[in-house]
Design an enzyme around this catalytic site. Structure first.
Site, short mmCIF file in Angstrom:
data_model
loop_
_atom_site.label_atom_id
_atom_site.label_comp_id
_atom_site.label_asym_id
_atom_site.label_seq_id
_atom_site.Cartn_x
_atom_site.Cartn_y
_atom_site.Cartn_z
N SER A 163 -23.95 -31.19 11.46
CA SER A 163 -24.28 -30.82 10.08
C SER A 163 -23.57 -31.74 9.10
O SER A 163 -22.35 -31.92 9.15
CB SER A 163 -23.86 -29.38 9.80
OG SER A 163 -24.51 -28.48 10.67
N GLU B 235 -14.07 -21.88 12.59
CA GLU B 235 -15.46 -21.87 12.13
C GLU B 235 -16.00 -20.45 12.09
O GLU B 235 -16.66 -20.04 11.13
CB GLU B 235 -16.30 -22.74 13.06
CG GLU B 235 -17.76 -22.86 12.65
CD GLU B 235 -18.52 -23.80 13.56
OE1 GLU B 235 -19.33 -24.59 13.05
OE2 GLU B 235 -18.30 -23.76 14.79
#
Length: 398
Positions: free
Chosen positions: A177, A260
């Site tokens: 990403s 995360e």
């Protein structure tokens, strides 16, 4: 040293935000139907205007740093304020009331990578990068997954070989990403082929503009391209840009993944603005009198509240652990339920753009949801993590 009271900090933070931008809809966090941007996607994957939004975000993060608000609970040596974590939580809640740029572009840098760098980085790396990442002077991405090593990350094939005072990396990463706008990439590579697959791995901080780094955006259903393929061909990385010990990179990876999930967990409950937009959509389409839709909305609100309380309890318990996998599962489930309600009341207007504000915009959320269910670990892997590492169930057959 006298520490600010929560009330004093709130006044300081509100004064800064009020001087920087305007409050949303009178400061309630509730949007006004027909006004402003009608996007409802929770994934930073704009097909247009990405660079403009990143520029806005960089300006905001720099302003936060000047005001002493870029790392409220972080160490002073790296630009932090060293205030208790609840102060940082309160500031995030206050931010939601103001018109601010999309922070999705710095989510990995700020919420995921910086804590891992603080734990595993050398003094040189921490001094060189922590503050610059918090202020968004630099943006970072994650170079973990590979075509043959996604859910089984330890089976990766990218290799790093010693070369003088550094390492030469060769391999391919995918689903990275934001690689196309990032300055740095946290890369895991195999440094010992003879060790068991979870051993013999090391982590490196890669310059994303170094010779041998090739980035290819992956176009998505939404029209955006937030994910990328990254090819590494004889990319040189100095040894002072290695995180953690040689062949001990899996420890870094585990911390990054926990961070995360913790970052995702902070958003596990849908915020009031999102829920208000959905309620307004139901009213606008004339479905407010449908008891089936009303029940679905009430259920969504209850689940969202429960998600926020569950996450707060987990985070208050201390260092994030494997139980935070639950929060990601909750978030994707909530978004699926919200998308189902939107699709139900919109009908064909979900897939046929009539130009009417606030209607077709929901298609981006629904089309982007599969990517969210994969990012940070697939829903299936998260369920295994909860079953095996939290509930103590027998391991899945492998």
């Amino acid at each position: 040293m006298n520490r600010l009271s929560e009330e004093e900090f709130h006044r300081e933070a509100a004064e800064f935000l009020g001087s920087y931008t305007t409050r949303r809809s009178g400061g309630t966090g509730r949007p006004v139907w027909g006004q402003g941007d009608d996007r409802v996607s929770v994934v930073a994957e704009r097909a247009e205007g990405e660079q403009e939004e990143i520029a806005r975000l960089k300006d905001y993060r720099a302003a936060l740093d000047r005001a002493g608000l870029s790392w409220i609970n972080g160490p002073a040596a790296y630009g932090g304020r060293e205030l208790p974590t609840p102060y940082a939580t309160a500031f995030r809640e206050l931010e939601s009331q103001y018109d601010l740029p999309d922070d999705g572009y710095t989510r990995f840098s700020v919420s995921t990578f910086c804590p891992a760098l603080l734990t595993h980085g050398s003094d040189f790396l921490k001094t060189t990068y922590l503050r610059r990442l918090r202020t968004a002077e630099l943006l970072a991405c994650q170079l973990f997954s590979e075509p043959g090593a996604g859910s089984d990350l330890a089976g990766l094939a990218t290799r790093a070989e010693r070369r003088g005072d550094g390492w030469v990396l060769n391999g391919q990463k995918v689903w990275s990403s934001g690689a196309h706008y990032s300055d740095l990439g946290l890369c895991i590579a195999r440094t010992n082929r003879d060790a068991p697959k979870h051993s013999g791995l090391s982590t490196f901080l890669v310059d994303m503009r170094a010779p041998g780094v090739e980035i290819r955006p992956i176009r998505q259903l939404t029209g955006g391209a937030s994910f990328d393929e990254v090819f590494l061909t004889d990319v040189y990385v100095a040894d002072d840009h290695r995180l953690g010990e040689v062949d001990q990179g899996w420890r870094v990876v585990v911390d990054v993944l926990l961070n995360e999930r913790g970052a995702i967990g902070l958003e596990s409950g849908l915020d009031e603005e999102f829920l208000a937009r959905l309620v307004d959509l139901v009213r606008h389409t004339g479905a407010a009198g449908d008891t089936r839709i009303r029940d679905a909305l009430a259920d969504l609100h209850i689940r969202s509240w429960a998600a926020r309380e569950t996450t707060a309890r987990m985070l208050a318990a201390g260092t994030p652990g494997p139980e935070l996998a639950v929060t990601k599962l909750i978030l994707t489930d909530l978004l699926r339920r919200a998308g189902d309600i939107a699709a139900d009341v919109l009908g064909a207007a979900l897939v046929a753009d009539t130009g009417e504000w606030g209607t077709y915009a929901w298609s981006e959320l629904i089309l982007g949801l599969p990517g969210l269910r994969v990012g940070g670990g697939t829903d299936e892997i998260m369920r295994n993590a909860v079953g095996e590492r939290v509930l103590g169930l027998p391991k899945d057959a492998r």
